[in-house]
Each structure stands twice: as C-alpha cells, then as structure tokens.
Scaffold this motif. Sequence first.
Motif, PDB file in Angstrom:
ATOM      1  N   SER A  21       6.855  43.636  13.158  1.00  0.00           N
ATOM      2  CA  SER A  21       5.546  43.452  13.766  1.00  0.00           C
ATOM      3  C   SER A  21       4.625  44.585  13.332  1.00  0.00           C
ATOM      4  O   SER A  21       5.083  45.706  13.054  1.00  0.00           O
ATOM      5  N   VAL A  52       1.480  40.543  18.998  1.00  0.00           N
ATOM      6  CA  VAL A  52       2.570  41.518  18.996  1.00  0.00           C
ATOM      7  C   VAL A  52       3.453  41.411  20.227  1.00  0.00           C
ATOM      8  O   VAL A  52       4.572  41.956  20.242  1.00  0.00           O
ATOM      9  N   CYS A  90       3.269  39.278  13.075  1.00  0.00           N
ATOM     10  CA  CYS A  90       4.546  39.297  13.779  1.00  0.00           C
ATOM     11  C   CYS A  90       5.433  38.218  13.191  1.00  0.00           C
ATOM     12  O   CYS A  90       5.019  37.048  13.111  1.00  0.00           O
TER      13      CYS A  90
END
Length: 276
Positions: free
Chosen positions: A139, A121, A55
Amino acid sequence: MSRPTRHPFHGAVYHVTARGNRRANMFVDAYDHSIWLRIFEETVDQFHLLVYGLCLMPNHFHLLVETPDANLSAAMHYLNGKYAKKFNWRHSLSGHLLQDRFHAVHVDKQEYLLELLRYIVLNPVRAELTHHADHWRWSSHRYHCRLAPCPAWLASDWVIDQFPGPTRAARIHAYRKFVDAGHVRHVRTSGQIDEALAFAGDADIPMLAIIQSSHPHRDMAIRAAWQCGAYTREQIARHFALSVRTVSRVINAEASAESVSRSQAPGHVSAAGRGR
C-alpha cells in the motif's frame, strides 16, 4: 454488456480498480506483487502518470492517479496486459486474469482526493487482512508515513503537504491521524463527507463521494446511495447538505414511479379487478 463511454481529459484524477477474473487472486505471493510494482513503475514513466495512492489486495487493486496526458485507457491496457502475461507464464496458466477491463471513477481533486486515499489504504483493514494500515506492505500508506523508502513514482510530497504542520514530520503525523480516524464507523470531515466506510463486512461498498461522482444528477446519486443499503437517510442527507425530508422525497418518488409503472404494465390486474 456494453462498456460505459469514457471521456478522458488532461489532468483528470481517477479512482481506478481492477479485479481478478471470477474474483480469483491475482497476487499469489510477494514475488507477484514485486512484478506488478515493477510493471506499474514502467507504466507511470511511459504514460506520465501522477500517483497519489494505491493498494494491492489479493484479488484486486486500487489506484488513485492523475493523467496529465489524458491517457488512462492506454496506461491501464499496458499495465494489465503486461502483468497478465507475466502472471500466466509464471504460474503456467492461460486465459483471462482480470475480470473485464478496469473500472475508473473521475474524482474531484480538491474535494475528494484525500477522502478516497484514506478509503483506499484502509481496504486491508476493512477486509480483516491486517489490524492497521501501517502493517499492510502493499500500500502507498507505508510510503507516505516513511515506514518504507518512498518510490520515485509516488507523489508523496504533494499528499503530505496537504496536511498542517510546520515540519514534514508534523505533517506526516497529521496524515496518520487522518487515516487512523477512518477506523471509526462514521467520520465527519472538513469536506462534510460522512464516510460510513465498509465496516458492514463488504470491502467494496463505495463511499458516498464515489457514488456522487459516478452519477450525473444529484437525485440519481441519492437513490443509488440508498439502494446500496450501506447508508441511512440521515447520512445521505448530511453528505448532500439536504434535509432528511428532501432525501426521503427523492427516494419515495422513485418508489412511486415504479409502482405506477407496474400498475400500467400489460397483464397487471388491480386488487379491485381480482375481487370481481
């Protein structure tokens, strides 16, 4: 400040983070993200990394990677060094882009990998950059959900196959339900991990799993979890499969030791001494 000693080994899995210097943004626009991803793809290929999740946030990034060749430091040096040069050249800057080197926590693949993936995430959601993980472009979540073409460097098949279902679509649905469950404040999972993800407002509050894996002894991890201020004694007790009384004893033992240490320090005057 001295750096912690790293002890790499073949097949180790790490939660890796790196932050912009002085918390400044390290991604200014979409093109910066694209440059980073291109260099990251080179890094994965050159150092044979297995990538389970990532991410990119405005001023830091998270990776969940496995190192079959025990070469995390070399891989991160390549990635961070090359991206910093590209970023500085593109934006006419000089000096350090990143704060320190990078931070890596060894992860138990069987017990904590999926919990950490969910934590990673959901970072943009906790930081209030988006309302749902589906909407964050930078992500691995969108790739795992097949909301975007999955890159070759992401071990998405392995991740999705950890979830139940007779078809890939069913397993992806189970993965999405697992991530969505992380939007609530407390989640009790099959691994008995009480997440208490960082809805307190700080996206960098570590999960209990991370705190536990960062300390060599149980009592040290318990005290660290309590001192971070994000968890109650009940949550800590559930995570470590202990009674609240045992957790309290561990926490209070440190407080008592600190009190004794202060009382024995040179120049300390007791209340009785002050009354004379």
